[in-house]
Design a protein around this motif. Structure first.
Motif, PDB file in Angstrom:
ATOM      1  N   PRO A  98     -17.848  16.733   5.714  1.00 47.73           N
ATOM      2  CA  PRO A  98     -18.326  16.702   7.101  1.00 47.73           C
ATOM      3  C   PRO A  98     -17.677  17.790   7.968  1.00 47.73           C
ATOM      4  O   PRO A  98     -18.345  18.395   8.807  1.00 47.73           O
ATOM      5  N   SER A  99     -16.401  18.060   7.733  1.00 46.43           N
ATOM      6  CA  SER A  99     -15.724  19.116   8.500  1.00 46.43           C
ATOM      7  C   SER A  99     -16.301  20.476   8.158  1.00 46.43           C
ATOM      8  O   SER A  99     -16.510  21.312   9.042  1.00 46.43           O
ATOM      9  N   ALA A 100     -16.554  20.720   6.877  1.00 49.73           N
ATOM     10  CA  ALA A 100     -17.135  22.002   6.451  1.00 49.73           C
ATOM     11  C   ALA A 100     -18.512  22.197   7.078  1.00 49.73           C
ATOM     12  O   ALA A 100     -18.838  23.295   7.541  1.00 49.73           O
ATOM     13  N   ALA A 101     -19.295  21.138   7.122  1.00 48.77           N
ATOM     14  CA  ALA A 101     -20.632  21.234   7.724  1.00 48.77           C
ATOM     15  C   ALA A 101     -20.524  21.567   9.212  1.00 48.77           C
ATOM     16  O   ALA A 101     -21.293  22.394   9.728  1.00 48.77           O
ATOM     17  N   ARG A 102     -19.585  20.958   9.893  1.00 53.37           N
ATOM     18  CA  ARG A 102     -19.398  21.250  11.319  1.00 53.37           C
ATOM     19  C   ARG A 102     -18.932  22.690  11.527  1.00 53.37           C
ATOM     20  O   ARG A 102     -19.332  23.349  12.477  1.00 53.37           O
ATOM     21  N   MET A 103     -18.081  23.179  10.618  1.00 57.80           N
ATOM     22  CA  MET A 103     -17.634  24.574  10.702  1.00 57.80           C
ATOM     23  C   MET A 103     -18.811  25.529  10.579  1.00 57.80           C
ATOM     24  O   MET A 103     -18.945  26.471  11.360  1.00 57.80           O
ATOM     25  N   VAL A 104     -19.638  25.289   9.578  1.00 57.13           N
ATOM     26  CA  VAL A 104     -20.786  26.168   9.336  1.00 57.13           C
ATOM     27  C   VAL A 104     -21.717  26.167  10.544  1.00 57.13           C
ATOM     28  O   VAL A 104     -22.193  27.215  10.977  1.00 57.13           O
ATOM     29  N   ARG A 105     -21.958  24.982  11.122  1.00 57.76           N
ATOM     30  CA  ARG A 105     -22.804  24.917  12.325  1.00 57.76           C
ATOM     31  C   ARG A 105     -22.185  25.691  13.484  1.00 57.76           C
ATOM     32  O   ARG A 105     -22.890  26.199  14.346  1.00 57.76           O
ATOM     33  N   ALA A 106     -20.859  25.787  13.503  1.00 58.72           N
ATOM     34  CA  ALA A 106     -20.164  26.515  14.577  1.00 58.72           C
ATOM     35  C   ALA A 106     -20.028  28.005  14.266  1.00 58.72           C
ATOM     36  O   ALA A 106     -19.387  28.740  15.019  1.00 58.72           O
ATOM     37  N   GLY A 107     -20.589  28.456  13.145  1.00 60.54           N
ATOM     38  CA  GLY A 107     -20.549  29.875  12.798  1.00 60.54           C
ATOM     39  C   GLY A 107     -19.323  30.297  12.020  1.00 60.54           C
ATOM     40  O   GLY A 107     -19.022  31.480  11.924  1.00 60.54           O
ATOM     41  N   MET A 108     -18.598  29.336  11.468  1.00 64.64           N
ATOM     42  CA  MET A 108     -17.392  29.625  10.677  1.00 64.64           C
ATOM     43  C   MET A 108     -17.696  29.399   9.202  1.00 64.64           C
ATOM     44  O   MET A 108     -18.526  28.568   8.853  1.00 64.64           O
ATOM     45  N   HIS A 109     -16.994  30.124   8.351  1.00 59.17           N
ATOM     46  CA  HIS A 109     -17.181  29.976   6.911  1.00 59.17           C
ATOM     47  C   HIS A 109     -15.880  29.429   6.319  1.00 59.17           C
ATOM     48  O   HIS A 109     -14.871  30.130   6.295  1.00 59.17           O
ATOM     49  N   PRO A 110     -15.876  28.155   5.847  1.00 65.09           N
ATOM     50  CA  PRO A 110     -14.656  27.601   5.261  1.00 65.09           C
ATOM     51  C   PRO A 110     -14.409  28.171   3.864  1.00 65.09           C
ATOM     52  O   PRO A 110     -15.339  28.328   3.078  1.00 65.09           O
ATOM     53  N   ILE A 111     -13.156  28.488   3.574  1.00 68.12           N
ATOM     54  CA  ILE A 111     -12.764  28.966   2.252  1.00 68.12           C
ATOM     55  C   ILE A 111     -11.605  28.112   1.777  1.00 68.12           C
ATOM     56  O   ILE A 111     -10.541  28.079   2.406  1.00 68.12           O
TER      57      ILE A 111
END
Length: 159
Positions: A98-111
């Protein structure tokens, strides 16, 4: 509660070179060594092809207990995402779905990384990527993305 500490440095990238904002989850500010949800601190750097500089560190007092439960009473991820606004890459040992999905929606790419590593090594890896062939999403962020021209692949057909 969170607090932000910033350093102001005049040195930066060469004219015309756009820096990439990179966030690194850390508990000691020396290594990438934290899960995104439980990170007590997140360091933010600007990275470009030939250099990097520390920009700020966000400190959080409300971290998760890493027991795998999501508690609806308090949003602990939202303040982190707000603090990291403008960051393109977010490095952590782990990031929940869920955190990764929120990051992507905010324009961030989790690694995600498997093992702790020095922040300096993460910065070097980003520079190698920038000097090589960055993925399309990064080229778009950096303003260097060019749509492929497939017309050269086809010869004109004569009728």
């Amino acid at each position: 509660m969170s607090r932000t500490l910033r350093l102001v440095e005049p040195a930066g990238p060469a004219p015309g070179e756009k820096p990439l904002r990179v966030a690194i989850a850390s508990n000691d500010l020396e290594r990438l060594d934290a899960h995104f949800g439980s990170a007590r601190q997140i360091a933010v750097y600007e990275v470009w092809k030939t250099g990097a500089r520390f920009v700020e560190v966000h400190q959080f007092s409300n971290s998760t207990d890493q027991k795998g439960r999501h508690d609806d009473l308090e949003d602990r991820i939202g303040p982190k995402l707000e603090a990291l606004s403008g960051c393109t890459l977010v490095f952590a040992l782990a990031v929940g779905g869920p955190s990764a999905a929120r990051m992507v929606r905010a324009g961030m790419h989790p690694i995600k990384r498997k093992e702790p590593e020095p922040i300096s090594a993460v910065i070097e890896q980003v520079q190698v990527m920038l000097n090589g062939n960055p993925p399309p999403f990064l080229r778009k962020v950096l303003g260097t993305y060019e749509k492929p021209d497939f017309t050269a692949d086809f010869e004109e057909e004569e009728v």
